[in-house]
Design an enzyme around this catalytic site. Structure first.
Site, PDB file in Angstrom:
ATOM      1  CG  HIS A   1      -2.220   0.693   0.997  1.00  0.00           C
ATOM      2  ND1 HIS A   1      -2.402   1.688   0.061  1.00  0.00           N
ATOM      3  CD2 HIS A   1      -3.429   0.535   1.599  1.00  0.00           C
ATOM      4  CE1 HIS A   1      -3.646   2.113   0.112  1.00  0.00           C
ATOM      5  NE2 HIS A   1      -4.291   1.428   1.031  1.00  0.00           N
TER       6      HIS A   1
ATOM      7  CE1 TYR B   1      -9.268   6.987   7.517  1.00  0.00           C
ATOM      8  CE2 TYR B   1      -9.755   4.744   6.845  1.00  0.00           C
ATOM      9  CZ  TYR B   1      -9.132   5.937   6.616  1.00  0.00           C
ATOM     10  OH  TYR B   1      -8.372   6.103   5.492  1.00  0.00           O
TER      11      TYR B   1
ATOM     12  CB  SER C   1     -10.002   5.951   3.130  1.00  0.00           C
ATOM     13  OG  SER C   1     -10.340   4.876   2.293  1.00  0.00           O
TER      14      SER C   1
ATOM     15  CB  THR D   1      -7.093   8.433   1.245  1.00  0.00           C
ATOM     16  OG1 THR D   1      -6.166   8.231   2.315  1.00  0.00           O
ATOM     17  CG2 THR D   1      -6.881   7.382   0.172  1.00  0.00           C
TER      18      THR D   1
END
Length: 569
Positions: free
Chosen positions: A372, A486, A488, A499
């Site tokens: 990532h 949360y 994104s 993001t």
């Protein structure tokens, strides 16, 4: 003491990156070498993308307080308000001014790009489970094409076609079309390609089209995250022409591009993969791949031992490979097994540091597991969709295709590593840690069959908002409280955007959740529907603000998808 905001200025991209000129097509290029031939060059809009805005400090604080409201009692909230006011008029003002000044000095990028890379690359936790996500393909609609060898060949060829299309500048630019009848047409494309790149974004904007940042795409291929002490390094070698294949913990490489840059014959790729699948060697006693699941500092130290022990050239072949193809020797049982297999596997048959691993099970079930740090879901999802479409609609081989009559024992190189006792001990320790960690992960699935996103859209509700509301209700039912959550949201509409955070927990979701969970009999169906509509409307506003870079309350990096560019998309 004077507090200073420390942000590392991010260097301009390398020549092989998104600003690089398109490569000319070789004279011998065949139509099957490319997925598509875009009328508009791939990076046509990149230079004129708008810059990610820095939200006003007072707006950030207002949004922060809105996010805190459902989590605190009145006394706690008043205290938080006081702290925010003090921050806004004091140190916060100074830090904000420093951030704005830093941004003005780095107009070639976004204010978040450098810190974002730092955040990922300085993280020392294992990237498995903590960072690396996956996406699973649907089966090929033609069941006979799901044979492992057939599907591995077709997905590999389509992936390399994507690579060639991207590097030749023939991949359609990533554009978010709000009025595709005007902007997603050949007529518009023929016009916009003649508009200079420095102005092209504005031309798209005039027809309600929003080009997205594609600066991450070049890291899709020939790329690896290298472990380093304190901060890892992203490595790319776009000159390499070979594929890395993992099977039963063994490493193999063979060329998928010839010396002219053309894709090797699909029948040759098929032959080489068949040769690898026929290898009956037992799994290695010390599978090297476990090391990529280690703490990054531990892995950095062990990698240096590998290099010092005479494995540098072999590691270079792993790092520079076009991508990593993982051939598993078991079928997928169900969706839970699929999730475990694609997310972490058994640790022996993934190189977790590669930009992506294309995983194909024995029954042809396939997925993409990706590292990532180099980028977000926008680039990977585009690759994912294009490769699936190409491999199923224009497959390179059929189940009846015969492998080329070629000597794969010469073309395919099986890599071997020299392992010292210290490295063997390190691998064993990594295995124990990996096994212990993955056993802590529980995955379960329930399929709700009585309605989906289309039904919700007909009720004028955002499907995403309903999903977030469901999380809130479930947590309230299980634990008796509302907590911060949360989500994104991609900011790819801006140059070098990454993001931003949507904070779905709100006074609206709290009120609605409590009504459903604690006192459903006190409210009519119409009242409950109205509460859901309020949640959907507010969530839509949060989503739009985040997509426009207006949130400014920080985003924990995870998967960002283009669908997050708008509510219910």
């Amino acid at each position: 003491m004077v507090t200073r905001l420390l942000l590392r200025p991010w260097a301009r991209g390398p020549a092989v990156g998104p600003a690089a000129p398109c490569r000319p097509l070789s004279a011998g290029s065949r139509p099957s070498q490319y997925l598509q031939r875009s009328l508009v060059p791939t990076m046509h809009y990149q230079d004129s993308l708008p810059r990610l805005p820095i939200p006003k400090l007072e707006d950030t604080i207002r949004r922060y307080l809105n996010a805190q409201k459902p989590l605190l009692d009145d006394s706690q909230f008043r205290k938080t308000e006081q702290l925010c006011k003090s921050f806004e008029s004091g140190i916060g003002k100074e830090l904000h001014e420093q951030l704005v000044a830093q941004d003005k000095q780095n107009k070639h990028t976004s204010y978040i790009s450098g810190p974002w890379f730092d955040m990922y690359l300085t993280a020392r936790d294992s990237i498995v489970l903590n960072f690396n996500p996956f996406m699973a393909f649907n089966p090929d609609p033609k069941s006979e094409y799901n044979d492992q060898l057939t599907r591995a060949t077709n997905l590999t060829v389509s992936a390399v076609r994507f690579l060639k299309t991207l590097r030749a500048g023939l991949l359609e630019p990533e554009v978010f079309h709000l009025n595709p009848a005007k902007s997603d047409t050949d007529t518009f494309k023929r016009l916009i390609r003649f508009v200079p790149s420095s102005l092209s974004w504005y031309g798209a904007y005039l027809v309600n089209a929003y080009p997205l940042d594609m600066s991450q795409y070049f890291r899709l291929f020939n790329s690896t995250r290298l472990p380093r002490p304190s901060r890892d390094e992203l490595f790319t070698d776009d000159k390499a022409r070979h594929l890395l294949v993992l099977r039963k913990g063994h490493f193999y490489v063979f060329d998928v591009l010839d010396q002219d840059g053309n894709i090797v014959s699909p029948s040759e790729i098929q032959a080489h993969l068949k040769y690898i699948l026929s290898d009956s060697s037992p799994a290695p006693e010390f599978p090297l791949a476990y090391l990529t699941s280690e703490n990054r500092d531990v892995w950095a130290e062990l990698r240096q031992k590998l290099v010092n022990g005479g494995n540098e050239e072999t590691l270079r072949k792993v790092d520079s490979a076009v991508f990593c193809l993982c051939l598993d020797d078991f079928p997928i049982k169900d969706l839970i097994h699929l999730s475990h297999s694609m997310l972490h596997g058994d640790g022996t048959n993934r190189w977790f540091d590669k930009s992506f691993n294309l995983v194909i099970a024995e029954d042809g079930t396939a997925g993409v597991h990706f590292e990532h740090a180099w980028g977000d879901g926008v680039a990977v999802l585009r690759f994912f969709h294009e490769v699936f479409k190409d491999s199923t609609q224009a497959p390179a081989i059929t189940p009846q295709s015969q492998p080329a009559k070629t000597d794969s024992s010469i073309a395919v190189q099986k890599l071997s590593f020299k392992l010292s006792d210290a490295l063997k001990t390190g691998i064993s320790a990594a295995k124990d840690k990996f096994d212990a960690t993955v056993t802590t992960l529980t995955i379960d699935i329930i399929r709700f069959q009585r309605g989906g996103k289309e039904f919700l859209k007909k009720q004028k509700l955002s499907p995403d908002s309903v999903a977030q509301l469901a999380f809130q209700m479930a947590f309230l039912r299980q634990y008796g409280q509302t907590v911060a959550t949360y989500e994104s949201c991609s900011t790819a509409a801006f140059k070098h955007g990454r993001t931003e955070t949507i904070r779905p927990a709100s006074v609206f979701t709290k009120r609605c959740s409590e009504a459903f969970v604690r006192e459903p009999s006190k409210h009519s169906a119409a009242e409950l529907q109205q509460m859901m509509a309020e949640c959907s409307k507010y969530h839509g506003r949060l989503t739009k603000e985040a997509a426009m870079g207006e949130t400014g309350v920080g985003a924990r990096p995870w998967v960002s998808l283009p669908s997050a560019l708008g509510p219910g998309l």
